[in-house]
Design a protein around this motif. Structure first.
Motif, PDB file in Angstrom:
ATOM      1  N   LYS A 157       0.952  -1.099   0.059  1.00 44.58           N
ATOM      2  CA  LYS A 157       0.225  -0.077  -0.128  1.00 44.58           C
ATOM      3  C   LYS A 157       0.814   1.247  -0.068  1.00 44.58           C
ATOM      4  O   LYS A 157       1.450   1.518   0.920  1.00 44.58           O
ATOM      5  CB  LYS A 157      -0.913  -0.002   1.215  1.00 44.58           C
ATOM      6  CG  LYS A 157      -1.942   0.991   1.316  1.00 44.58           C
ATOM      7  CD  LYS A 157      -2.658   1.024   2.447  1.00 44.58           C
ATOM      8  CE  LYS A 157      -3.795   2.272   2.414  1.00 44.58           C
ATOM      9  NZ  LYS A 157      -4.645   2.081   3.613  1.00 44.58           N
ATOM     10  N   ASN A 158       0.844   1.912  -1.141  1.00 42.62           N
ATOM     11  CA  ASN A 158       1.914   2.904  -1.164  1.00 42.62           C
ATOM     12  C   ASN A 158       1.028   4.350  -0.876  1.00 42.62           C
ATOM     13  O   ASN A 158      -0.066   4.570  -1.262  1.00 42.62           O
ATOM     14  CB  ASN A 158       2.510   3.276  -2.708  1.00 42.62           C
ATOM     15  CG  ASN A 158       3.171   2.024  -3.116  1.00 42.62           C
ATOM     16  OD1 ASN A 158       4.042   1.956  -2.532  1.00 42.62           O
ATOM     17  ND2 ASN A 158       2.774   1.609  -4.134  1.00 42.62           N
ATOM     18  N   THR A 159       1.595   4.894   0.290  1.00 42.99           N
ATOM     19  CA  THR A 159       0.828   6.148   0.939  1.00 42.99           C
ATOM     20  C   THR A 159       1.865   7.453   0.498  1.00 42.99           C
ATOM     21  O   THR A 159       1.483   8.404   0.503  1.00 42.99           O
ATOM     22  CB  THR A 159       0.868   6.365   2.232  1.00 42.99           C
ATOM     23  OG1 THR A 159       2.007   5.881   3.064  1.00 42.99           O
ATOM     24  CG2 THR A 159      -0.099   4.915   2.786  1.00 42.99           C
ATOM     25  N   THR A 160       3.072   7.236   0.049  1.00 49.06           N
ATOM     26  CA  THR A 160       4.020   8.175  -0.036  1.00 49.06           C
ATOM     27  C   THR A 160       4.775   7.954  -1.487  1.00 49.06           C
ATOM     28  O   THR A 160       5.073   6.910  -1.862  1.00 49.06           O
ATOM     29  CB  THR A 160       5.121   8.289   0.912  1.00 49.06           C
ATOM     30  OG1 THR A 160       4.530   8.240   2.263  1.00 49.06           O
ATOM     31  CG2 THR A 160       6.220   9.457   0.844  1.00 49.06           C
ATOM     32  N   THR A 161       4.954   9.354  -2.318  1.00 49.95           N
ATOM     33  CA  THR A 161       5.906   9.103  -3.456  1.00 49.95           C
ATOM     34  C   THR A 161       6.781   9.813  -3.303  1.00 49.95           C
ATOM     35  O   THR A 161       6.891  11.172  -2.742  1.00 49.95           O
ATOM     36  CB  THR A 161       4.958   9.662  -4.717  1.00 49.95           C
ATOM     37  OG1 THR A 161       3.479   8.972  -4.738  1.00 49.95           O
ATOM     38  CG2 THR A 161       5.595   9.568  -5.872  1.00 49.95           C
ATOM     39  N   ASN A 200       2.930  13.677  -0.457  1.00 49.03           N
ATOM     40  CA  ASN A 200       2.068  12.553   0.500  1.00 49.03           C
ATOM     41  C   ASN A 200       1.212  12.012  -0.314  1.00 49.03           C
ATOM     42  O   ASN A 200       1.186  12.008  -1.629  1.00 49.03           O
ATOM     43  CB  ASN A 200       1.415  13.557   1.484  1.00 49.03           C
ATOM     44  CG  ASN A 200       0.431  14.415   1.152  1.00 49.03           C
ATOM     45  OD1 ASN A 200       0.133  14.157  -0.058  1.00 49.03           O
ATOM     46  ND2 ASN A 200       0.040  15.539   1.730  1.00 49.03           N
ATOM     47  N   LYS A 201       0.197  11.150   0.087  1.00 53.09           N
ATOM     48  CA  LYS A 201      -0.863  10.281  -0.693  1.00 53.09           C
ATOM     49  C   LYS A 201      -1.745  11.059  -1.437  1.00 53.09           C
ATOM     50  O   LYS A 201      -2.516  10.560  -2.311  1.00 53.09           O
ATOM     51  CB  LYS A 201      -1.295   9.226   0.252  1.00 53.09           C
ATOM     52  CG  LYS A 201      -2.379  10.092   1.416  1.00 53.09           C
ATOM     53  CD  LYS A 201      -2.948   9.164   2.228  1.00 53.09           C
ATOM     54  CE  LYS A 201      -3.699   9.461   3.278  1.00 53.09           C
ATOM     55  NZ  LYS A 201      -4.579   8.648   4.108  1.00 53.09           N
ATOM     56  N   TYR A 202      -2.068  12.589  -1.163  1.00 54.68           N
ATOM     57  CA  TYR A 202      -2.776  13.382  -1.871  1.00 54.68           C
ATOM     58  C   TYR A 202      -2.250  14.240  -2.915  1.00 54.68           C
ATOM     59  O   TYR A 202      -2.630  15.104  -3.485  1.00 54.68           O
ATOM     60  CB  TYR A 202      -3.398  14.337  -0.816  1.00 54.68           C
ATOM     61  CG  TYR A 202      -4.284  13.970   0.241  1.00 54.68           C
ATOM     62  CD1 TYR A 202      -5.451  12.927   0.192  1.00 54.68           C
ATOM     63  CD2 TYR A 202      -3.753  13.934   1.610  1.00 54.68           C
ATOM     64  CE1 TYR A 202      -5.973  12.658   0.970  1.00 54.68           C
ATOM     65  CE2 TYR A 202      -4.404  12.997   2.513  1.00 54.68           C
ATOM     66  CZ  TYR A 202      -5.422  12.686   2.444  1.00 54.68           C
ATOM     67  OH  TYR A 202      -6.482  11.831   3.411  1.00 54.68           O
ATOM     68  N   HIS A 238      10.445   5.913   4.960  1.00 52.99           N
ATOM     69  CA  HIS A 238       9.178   5.815   4.235  1.00 52.99           C
ATOM     70  C   HIS A 238       8.949   4.543   3.934  1.00 52.99           C
ATOM     71  O   HIS A 238       9.319   4.263   2.261  1.00 52.99           O
ATOM     72  CB  HIS A 238       9.376   6.976   3.199  1.00 52.99           C
ATOM     73  CG  HIS A 238       9.388   8.266   3.892  1.00 52.99           C
ATOM     74  ND1 HIS A 238      10.472   8.792   3.954  1.00 52.99           N
ATOM     75  CD2 HIS A 238       8.291   9.173   4.222  1.00 52.99           C
ATOM     76  CE1 HIS A 238      10.134  10.075   4.689  1.00 52.99           C
ATOM     77  NE2 HIS A 238       8.820  10.390   4.620  1.00 52.99           N
ATOM     78  N   ALA A 282       7.148   3.030  -0.215  1.00 50.27           N
ATOM     79  CA  ALA A 282       6.940   3.981  -0.879  1.00 50.27           C
ATOM     80  C   ALA A 282       7.029   3.836  -2.596  1.00 50.27           C
ATOM     81  O   ALA A 282       7.789   2.886  -2.696  1.00 50.27           O
ATOM     82  CB  ALA A 282       7.892   5.247  -0.626  1.00 50.27           C
ATOM     83  N   HIS A 313       9.966  -1.514  -1.951  1.00 54.08           N
ATOM     84  CA  HIS A 313       9.577  -0.034  -2.649  1.00 54.08           C
ATOM     85  C   HIS A 313       9.066  -0.548  -4.006  1.00 54.08           C
ATOM     86  O   HIS A 313       9.386  -1.461  -4.543  1.00 54.08           O
ATOM     87  CB  HIS A 313      10.438   0.921  -2.645  1.00 54.08           C
ATOM     88  CG  HIS A 313      10.974   1.593  -1.366  1.00 54.08           C
ATOM     89  ND1 HIS A 313      10.305   2.181  -0.526  1.00 54.08           N
ATOM     90  CD2 HIS A 313      12.125   1.305  -0.574  1.00 54.08           C
ATOM     91  CE1 HIS A 313      11.022   2.547   0.834  1.00 54.08           C
ATOM     92  NE2 HIS A 313      12.044   2.114   0.760  1.00 54.08           N
ATOM     93  N   LYS A 318       2.323  10.647 -13.265  1.00 53.62           N
ATOM     94  CA  LYS A 318       0.745  10.815 -13.221  1.00 53.62           C
ATOM     95  C   LYS A 318      -0.283  10.830 -14.438  1.00 53.62           C
ATOM     96  O   LYS A 318      -1.384  10.416 -14.467  1.00 53.62           O
ATOM     97  CB  LYS A 318       0.296  12.130 -12.413  1.00 53.62           C
ATOM     98  CG  LYS A 318       0.907  12.085 -11.008  1.00 53.62           C
ATOM     99  CD  LYS A 318       0.423  13.309 -10.062  1.00 53.62           C
ATOM    100  CE  LYS A 318       0.552  14.640 -11.082  1.00 53.62           C
ATOM    101  NZ  LYS A 318       0.138  15.796 -10.276  1.00 53.62           N
TER     102      LYS A 318
END
Length: 341
Positions: free
Chosen positions: A2-6, A22-24, A45, A48, A70, A102
């Protein structure tokens, strides 16, 4: 996972630009770091999503980060450059890499494993020696012409005829020119040995990899082409279909269009030029030897020859070979010769 950080990294030799999101997708930091500080920062992290430009050292860091759990995405440099805003600097490059990942149509470079890295390095070594040898032969022939010495084309003829010209006391070669040509001849003979050694090392390494052995079952594909295909395509997971694999080697038609009118052009010639050259030579050897063979591939080649030029048929076969190689790498199955239609 589960990636929450990039984490977006602009790679370098000593100083790395690291951007954290961050995840947003909100930028939390974008700082320069040394290698040791970057490793410590990423360790804070876990799991990530790490994105980098596919450049020097990218595959090394990709393997290292994957071992730490990662997920790694390598963005082709020409794609990342399209999303850079402002002047070119490390901070903007790190942001551009994040913007590129993205986009839904962005394709990524697969991280090479150690087998692929070995094969790719040996291929580069061999190609470098071959290029140096060609340059040396051209220097010999060019210098010889300045003294009235005409050496026929081809490496073998230069290797054979140059010693006779050096021993001939009646030509216009001076002491200095004889020294230069003799030194270049020594370089040529040394490069012959280096090419042979690099080729033997490449064949030995390729024979240690089972998937290369499966690829050699393809028509027109021997160990060198098989090693180049595996070094380039890996397990095939980076491509959705065989056509994508062929496009990465530049063996599909380019197109240009406007106002709804599209026109197909020649092949794009993008990607690995050396692999494309090897594939075309391998395909040409098959096309020139089909004679009256009745297997499915030979029947297809004869049908193409009846409609197209020899060169166009050769490139079409090279395209088909890449697609078949991708199918073998993706499925893990052995090559099955097509039946006659």
């Amino acid at each position: 996972m589960k990636n929450t950080t990039t984490i977006s990294i602009d790679l370098a030799k000593t100083v790395f630009q690291v951007a954290l999101f961050n995840k947003y997708g909100v930028l939390k930091s974008n700082n320069k770091m040394s290698q040791s500080k970057m490793v410590q920062f990423i360790a804070q992290h876990p799991e990530a999503l790490i994105c980098m430009e596919a450049c020097g050292t990218a595959h090394f860091w990709g393997r290292r980060f994957q071992k730490s759990g990662h997920r790694v995405l390598l963005v082709p440099a020409h794609i990342a450059a399209k999303y850079r805003t402002g002047n070119k600097n490390d901070a903007n490059d790190a942001l551009a890499i994040y913007e590129a990942i993205k986009r839904p149509k962005t394709y990524f470079v697969q991280v090479k494993n150690l087998d692929q890295q070995d094969l790719a390095s040996l291929l580069k070594l061999r190609q470098g020696y071959i290029k140096q040898r060609t340059q040396t032969v051209n220097r010999i022939r060019g210098l010889g012409l300045e003294y009235g010495i005409k050496i026929p084309k081809s490496i073998a003829k230069v290797r054979k005829n140059l010693p006779y010209f050096l021993e001939d006391a009646e030509n216009e070669l001076t002491t200095s020119s004889r020294f230069i040509l003799r030194d270049l001849l020594d370089q040529l003979l040394l490069l012959d040995t280096q090419v042979d050694n690099a080729t033997n090392a490449l064949l030995t390494r390729a024979k240690e990899i089972p998937v290369c052995s499966r690829l050699t079952a393809l028509p027109g594909v021997a160990w060198i082409i098989a090693s180049a295909l595996y070094a380039r395509l890996g397990d095939g997971s980076a491509y959705k279909c065989g056509r994508d694999a062929s496009a990465s080697v530049g063996l599909v038609p380019a197109n240009s269009g406007t106002g709804g009118n599209n026109k197909l052009l020649g092949i794009t010639k993008r990607g690995d030029r050396s692999l494309r050259s090897l594939l075309v030579h391998g395909a040409r050897s098959i096309v020139s030897r089909i004679k009256d063979k009745q297997d499915g591939l030979s029947c297809w080649i004869r049908d193409q020859l009846s409609k197209n030029h020899l060169n166009k048929t050769t490139v079409a076969l090279a395209n088909k070979l890449v697609r078949m190689a991708w199918a073998i790498l993706k499925s893990g199955e052995d090559y099955r010769a097509p039946l006659a239609q």
